[in-house]
Design an enzyme around this catalytic site. Sequence first.
Site, short mmCIF file in Angstrom:
data_model
loop_
_atom_site.label_atom_id
_atom_site.label_comp_id
_atom_site.label_asym_id
_atom_site.label_seq_id
_atom_site.Cartn_x
_atom_site.Cartn_y
_atom_site.Cartn_z
N ASN A 92 -2.00 38.05 48.82
CA ASN A 92 -0.78 38.13 49.65
C ASN A 92 -0.92 37.43 50.99
O ASN A 92 0.08 36.99 51.56
CB ASN A 92 -0.41 39.60 49.91
CG ASN A 92 0.09 40.28 48.65
OD1 ASN A 92 0.40 39.61 47.67
ND2 ASN A 92 0.12 41.59 48.66
N TYR A 141 -8.60 42.47 55.69
CA TYR A 141 -7.34 42.20 56.40
C TYR A 141 -7.56 41.14 57.49
O TYR A 141 -6.91 40.09 57.51
CB TYR A 141 -6.78 43.50 56.99
CG TYR A 141 -5.61 43.28 57.91
CD1 TYR A 141 -4.51 42.54 57.49
CD2 TYR A 141 -5.60 43.80 59.20
CE1 TYR A 141 -3.45 42.31 58.33
CE2 TYR A 141 -4.54 43.58 60.05
CZ TYR A 141 -3.46 42.83 59.61
OH TYR A 141 -2.41 42.60 60.46
N1 UFG Z 1 -5.41 57.60 64.52
C1 UFG Z 1 -5.68 58.95 64.46
N2 UFG Z 1 -4.96 59.71 63.60
C2 UFG Z 1 -3.97 59.19 62.78
C3 UFG Z 1 -3.72 57.81 62.86
C4 UFG Z 1 -4.45 57.05 63.73
O1 UFG Z 1 -6.55 59.46 65.16
O2 UFG Z 1 -3.37 59.94 62.00
C5 UFG Z 1 -6.16 56.77 65.46
C6 UFG Z 1 -6.94 55.67 64.78
O3 UFG Z 1 -8.20 56.13 64.37
C7 UFG Z 1 -7.00 54.62 65.88
C8 UFG Z 1 -5.71 54.82 66.66
O4 UFG Z 1 -5.26 56.12 66.31
O5 UFG Z 1 -8.08 54.91 66.73
C9 UFG Z 1 -4.64 53.83 66.31
O6 UFG Z 1 -4.53 53.76 64.90
P1 UFG Z 1 -3.39 52.96 64.15
O7 UFG Z 1 -3.59 53.20 62.68
O8 UFG Z 1 -2.08 53.31 64.73
O9 UFG Z 1 -3.68 51.46 64.52
P2 UFG Z 1 -5.05 50.61 64.34
O10 UFG Z 1 -5.61 50.44 65.70
O11 UFG Z 1 -5.93 51.15 63.29
O12 UFG Z 1 -4.48 49.26 63.70
C10 UFG Z 1 -3.82 48.30 64.45
C11 UFG Z 1 -2.88 47.55 63.54
C12 UFG Z 1 -3.63 46.78 62.50
C13 UFG Z 1 -4.66 45.91 63.17
C14 UFG Z 1 -5.55 46.75 64.05
C15 UFG Z 1 -6.55 45.90 64.75
O13 UFG Z 1 -1.98 48.44 62.92
O14 UFG Z 1 -2.76 45.97 61.77
O15 UFG Z 1 -4.77 47.43 64.99
O16 UFG Z 1 -7.78 46.47 64.56
F1 UFG Z 1 -5.44 45.32 62.25
#
Ligand code: UFG
Length: 324
Positions: A92, A141
């Site tokens: 994708n 990703y």
């Molecule tokens: N988190 C929690 N509980 C939840 C969801 C998230 O504690 O239920 C924490 C995660 O561990 C992280 C933070 O909240 O520390 C943010 O998490 P998100 O899933 O909202 O976002 P990410 O930082 O994991 O991901 C984002 C983008 C991705 C990108 C990434 C870069 O959504 O596309 O940043 O690393 F790849």
Amino acid sequence: MRVMVTGGAGYIGAVIAWELAARGHDVVIYDNLSKGHADSVAGAGELVKGDLLDGETLRRTLSSRRIEAVVHMAASSLVGESVAQPDRYYRNNVEAGLQLLSAMRVLAVRDLVFSSTAAVYGEPAKQPIEESDPTIPTNPYGETKLALERAFPWYARAYGLRHVSLRYFNAAGATERCGERHDPETHLIPIVLDAARSGGEVTVFGDDYATPDGTCVRDYIHVLDLARAHVAALDALSQDRAVAPAYNLGCGGNGYSVTEVVGAARALTGRPIRVRMGPRRAGDPAVLVAASDRIRRELDWRPQLQDLRMILESAWRWLEARPR
Ligand code: UFG
């Protein structure tokens, strides 16, 4: 300009489509609707239901709509899923991306703004992260996004492609029309606000990181600020101004920890929001904060809605306007 937005019915793509339309561009939204929502772009432009892997529909759309520039958003974008299903991400994100480049080359569409990610940096060696820092992705990703980024200079050299990659940090917030509607939802802010509304519980993924309160720190950027950066990048390309190959898109500063996001959401909504401490989520770096000086300097872009409360407020308003 006549602009095609691939993945334009998704959360960020839809905001970009509306923003382009507001600036007077003719917008074609090319989306297979596997994740996107047709209703989020009704009125923003023409929606063509198509897959990038369907080269014929893609070429026909570019040609019959006389497309002049492409904003390429369509992708699979979940870190955890990418580790479990790399095949899906190579297909994708890389294979479909190459189909797009090939169709653009055949039809002499030169300008491309690409949706990239902070995940290209992997586990960063320092904060805030600059565009010149090493790109060593730690999951498929980030790897597949980087693979496509790295093809662009070669296509530029051989075929005249003009390109900009925008590396997003944590997109969040909503506009009046568009907000996060993922299924399943994995992102922190919609999960926290949903818990505020439903009385559910939020699991915090780890509180033993080397951060001030032990929870992960992220750089949240309002989706409308992201969209405006795409418009600025497109303007620069079409005016043949010098652009860097990649720009970070975040608000910078110190970022916000998971605990701070929950606290700000409690203050905003007036709801208690129950929290449970859970184990770390695989692949989460402790801190991801952008240095975004380059895009500020070169494209004169600045975030207008960088305050966490404003971001949460917009997402909360959008959620509260929807039926339960
Ligand atoms: N988190 C929690 N509980 C939840 C969801 C998230 O504690 O239920 C924490 C995660 O561990 C992280 C933070 O909240 O520390 C943010 O998490 P998100 O899933 O909202 O976002 P990410 O930082 O994991 O991901 C984002 C983008 C991705 C990108 C990434 C870069 O959504 O596309 O940043 O690393 F790849």
